[in-house]
Design an enzyme around this catalytic site. Sequence first.
Site, mmCIF file in Angstrom:
data_model
loop_
_atom_site.group_PDB
_atom_site.id
_atom_site.type_symbol
_atom_site.label_atom_id
_atom_site.label_comp_id
_atom_site.label_asym_id
_atom_site.label_seq_id
_atom_site.Cartn_x
_atom_site.Cartn_y
_atom_site.Cartn_z
ATOM 1 N N THR A 79 34.787 40.707 60.769
ATOM 2 C CA THR A 79 34.725 41.837 59.927
ATOM 3 C C THR A 79 33.567 42.063 59.054
ATOM 4 O OG1 THR A 79 36.121 40.956 58.473
ATOM 5 C CG2 THR A 79 37.232 42.732 60.280
ATOM 6 N N ASP A 80 32.845 40.823 59.026
ATOM 7 C CA ASP A 80 31.553 40.752 57.937
ATOM 8 C C ASP A 80 30.506 39.869 58.604
ATOM 9 O OD1 ASP A 80 32.424 42.075 55.281
ATOM 10 O OD2 ASP A 80 34.061 40.451 55.572
ATOM 11 N N GLY A 81 29.369 39.912 58.301
ATOM 12 C CA GLY A 81 28.392 39.148 58.376
ATOM 13 C C GLY A 81 28.003 38.736 59.965
ATOM 14 N N ILE A 82 27.709 37.647 60.229
ATOM 15 C CA ILE A 82 27.138 37.268 61.681
ATOM 16 C C ILE A 82 28.480 37.563 62.528
ATOM 17 C CG2 ILE A 82 26.905 35.311 63.231
ATOM 18 C CD1 ILE A 82 25.492 34.090 60.629
ATOM 19 N N TYR A 221 31.478 21.048 52.951
ATOM 20 C CA TYR A 221 31.131 22.397 53.794
ATOM 21 C C TYR A 221 29.920 21.540 54.992
ATOM 22 C CZ TYR A 221 28.551 26.251 55.793
ATOM 23 O OH TYR A 221 28.052 27.122 56.439
ATOM 24 N N LYS A 225 30.587 21.229 59.175
ATOM 25 C CA LYS A 225 29.509 21.711 60.144
ATOM 26 C C LYS A 225 28.850 20.603 61.029
ATOM 27 C CE LYS A 225 29.741 26.000 58.954
ATOM 28 N NZ LYS A 225 30.410 26.663 59.945
#
Length: 338
Positions: A79-82, A221, A225
């Site tokens: 629903t957002d961004g990328i 974070y 990743k």
Amino acid sequence: MQPALELSIYTLLRMAFIWQLISTAIYVVGSLAIAAFLYDNFKSLVCIIKALLEPYFQPQLPQTLLDKYGKWAVVTGATDGIGKEYAKELARQGLNLVLISRTQEKLIAVTNEIEAQYKVKTKWIAVDFAKGREVYDEIVKELAGIPVGILVNNVGKMYDYPDSLDNVQEDVLWDIINLNIGAVTMLTRKLLPQMKAAGKGAIVNIGSGSELQPIPNMAVYAATKKYITYFTLALEQELAEHNIAVQLVMPLFVVTKMNQYSNTVMQGGLLIPNAQSFARSAVFTLGKTSVTNGFWSHGLQYFIMKMAPQHVRMLISHEMTRRLRHEYLNTQGKNKVS
């Protein structure tokens, strides 16, 4: 004098031989290091060029994403961004979509927008991946009967702003672990049997360029990743025999809500694309290369960064997160300094 002269010549020859061995060893090691570096950094480019040329030599091969993988794609964090722009780009190429995100109102708005613009079928599933194990049975139930050809594991979470570990709320840390590690692992696990049975499919895992080195003030974070990187590369080898493509996408800064703590990042620029530009570029690489930064300027930055030793990259990253943290605190009118 003659024995001394012979000894001197012998010593010089021996030293010259030893130096030649050392020089040869340095040359061989250097050549191997350069070859490995060039392979790692240009493999993706070569694969993309090869994929672009293949239709001219093997026109019988499937060319579109629909032909290669099927009619349906699942996108998480849609629903957002990328995630949202990935979904729109896949729809532009004719794929039907299942959009998964947390907020029902946003899901309805995005599905309506996509259906109106691209005339594809859509379905939405509102779940919160931060809840952990309990959400996956519901997702599988909602996906029953849908032949998923492409899975885009995009959902993820960052700190509210860069900060030291002890300052980050425990709930935020658990959310980062559940979203960045749990979701990519378990949703892939749930959909793999279907893809194996179909004998085709594609799994796209959105990682981050932050995996390149440990990042102080973004420690958890960046570590999650790195998990995505290793998980994806291992999975690529596991699934190659099943005709399932697995792609790792490692963007750097993109203008998205995840980076709204920084006005500098949100201004965008040549090195910081908006989500639409990034997604269109990244989707272009799907089916052409298994590892990509997704956008040309990100690939260039990544290439330059890899030339420095990891410790140097970590020091530079630490300085960057310090500045971003200070920028955020100054914007908020706070006076914390570290």
